[in-house]
Write an enzyme that holds these catalytic residues in place. Structure first.
Site, short mmCIF file in Angstrom:
data_model
loop_
_atom_site.label_atom_id
_atom_site.label_comp_id
_atom_site.label_asym_id
_atom_site.label_seq_id
_atom_site.Cartn_x
_atom_site.Cartn_y
_atom_site.Cartn_z
N ASP A 27 -36.49 12.43 -4.61
CA ASP A 27 -35.62 12.65 -5.77
C ASP A 27 -35.57 11.41 -6.67
OD1 ASP A 27 -33.88 13.95 -7.43
OD2 ASP A 27 -32.16 13.87 -6.08
N ASN A 29 -37.30 11.17 -9.86
CA ASN A 29 -38.44 10.97 -10.77
C ASN A 29 -37.99 10.96 -12.23
OD1 ASN A 29 -39.93 11.12 -8.46
ND2 ASN A 29 -40.80 13.14 -8.87
N ARG A 31 -34.98 10.33 -13.52
CA ARG A 31 -34.18 9.16 -13.87
C ARG A 31 -35.05 7.90 -13.97
NH1 ARG A 31 -30.10 10.18 -9.26
NH2 ARG A 31 -31.60 11.83 -8.88
N ARG A 40 -40.44 12.85 -18.54
CA ARG A 40 -40.17 13.15 -17.13
C ARG A 40 -41.46 13.30 -16.34
NH1 ARG A 40 -35.30 14.81 -15.51
NH2 ARG A 40 -36.20 16.13 -13.93
N HIS A 44 -42.90 12.13 -12.44
CA HIS A 44 -43.52 12.94 -11.38
C HIS A 44 -44.90 12.39 -11.04
CE1 HIS A 44 -40.21 15.65 -11.60
NE2 HIS A 44 -40.53 16.21 -12.75
N SER A 73 -37.67 26.35 -4.73
CA SER A 73 -37.54 27.69 -5.33
C SER A 73 -36.65 27.63 -6.57
CB SER A 73 -36.90 28.66 -4.33
OG SER A 73 -37.57 28.61 -3.11
N TRP A 76 -37.83 26.41 -10.67
CA TRP A 76 -38.32 27.28 -11.76
C TRP A 76 -37.36 27.26 -12.94
CZ3 TRP A 76 -43.17 28.86 -11.51
CH2 TRP A 76 -43.77 29.03 -10.26
N LEU A 138 -51.78 12.44 11.37
CA LEU A 138 -50.55 12.89 10.72
C LEU A 138 -50.69 14.32 10.18
CD1 LEU A 138 -47.75 11.89 9.36
CD2 LEU A 138 -49.13 11.68 7.29
N ARG A 195 -33.40 11.10 1.80
CA ARG A 195 -33.30 11.52 0.40
C ARG A 195 -33.18 10.28 -0.46
NH1 ARG A 195 -30.65 16.71 -2.38
NH2 ARG A 195 -31.26 16.23 -4.50
N SER A 203 -29.89 20.41 -0.54
CA SER A 203 -30.55 21.17 -1.61
C SER A 203 -31.54 22.21 -1.10
CB SER A 203 -31.24 20.22 -2.60
OG SER A 203 -30.32 19.35 -3.18
#
Ligand code: FPP
Length: 256
Positions: A27, A29, A31, A40, A44, A73, A76, A138, A195, A203
């Site tokens: 979480d 990206n 900001r 934005r 990402h 989900s 979107w 991994l 997180r 979430s």
């Protein structure tokens, strides 16, 4: 970093207790980008670079499973260009990184609802999974178009259909049968959920699987996350005492 270790809890030496499965809510990206006056999407894009660093570090630190929340989900609901950008990043990630992941013995899996994705993405996912299927290092699980409640509802619906058709005795349904039908299937439950960005909530990420997970919240924005931050989270995990609803080793010893 919030470390909710209770005073007096057993504290194994740092690094002694590596979680087998680490799950990360990547979480911050947006900001990160806004703070730099960037679009934005740039947040990402830099988030993918942080993911590469984190996969490398997870391998080096001896983590066996790494699950990352890449597109929920609920995502979107974002502007169409941002949604399109995230779809493109998955395409690019598979095209650019698959060979390297394979060379590093990483097994790739993608969990989530594939039917809802642009049609060219499913074959890419299949290619990534098939190419790396026999790898033994991994396991990287990318949660994409993933929603935990949707996952649980899909299993409930499938089991109900089998029961209605007379192929399944409802009494035979137990946690093991249910878990084996989740997208995560044979993956162990996450020992640790991280997180980033200072938010402290789940979430809709692995709600079934995270029932007994430890949580580490860090203010670091995802594009700044790196191996050092992962090591810090693992060290915090190593100081926790997991009781799984039972009593701790200390309580057992003292009878308290
Ligand atoms: C949350 O930050 C992040 C996401 C919704 C997407 C996470 C995706 C990546 C890290 C890159 C994609 C990786 C792959 C493999 C496709 P946010 O945008 O909600 O940040 P904010 O809360 O600061 O706005």
């Amino acid at each position: 970093m919030t470390d909710k270790t209770l005073p007096g809890a057993a504290r194994p030496p740092l690094g002694m207790d590596v979680p087998a499965h680490v799950a990360i809510i990547m979480d911050g990206n947006g900001r990160w980008a806004a703070a730099r006056g960037l679009p934005r999407f740039e947040g990402h894009r830099r988030g993918v670079e942080a993911l590469r660093r984190t996969v490398r570090a997870a391998i080096d630190l001896g983590v066996s499973w790494l699950t990352v929340y890449s597109f929920s989900s609920e995502n979107w609901a974002r502007p169409a260009d941002e949604v399109g950008g995230l779809m493109s990043l998955l395409r690019l990630f598979i095209r650019n990184d698959l060979a390297d992941l394979h060379a590093n013995n990483v097994r790739v899996r993608v969990i989530g609802d594939r039917a809802g994705l642009p049609p060219d993405i499913a074959p890419l996912i299949v290619e990534a999974e098939e190419t790396t299927r026999a790898n033994t290092g991994l396991t990287l699980m990318v949660a994409f178009n993933y929603g935990g409640r949707q996952e649980i509802v899909a299993v409930a619906r499938a089991l109900a259909a089998e029961a209605a058709a007379g192929r399944l005795d409802p009494q035979a349904i137990d946690e093991r049968m249910f878990a084996a039908r989740l997208w995560t299937q044979d993956a162990p439950d996450p020992d640790l959920v991280i997180r980033t960005s200072g938010e402290e909530r789940l979430s809709n990420f692995l709600p079934w699987q995270a029932a007994y997970s430890e949580f580490v919240f860090t203010p670091i924005l995802w594009p700044d996350f790196d191996g050092h931050a992962l090591k810090q989270a693992l060290d915090a995990f190593a100081r926790r005492e997991r009781r799984f609803g039972g009593v701790g080793a200390l309580a057992k010893k003292t009878g308290s």
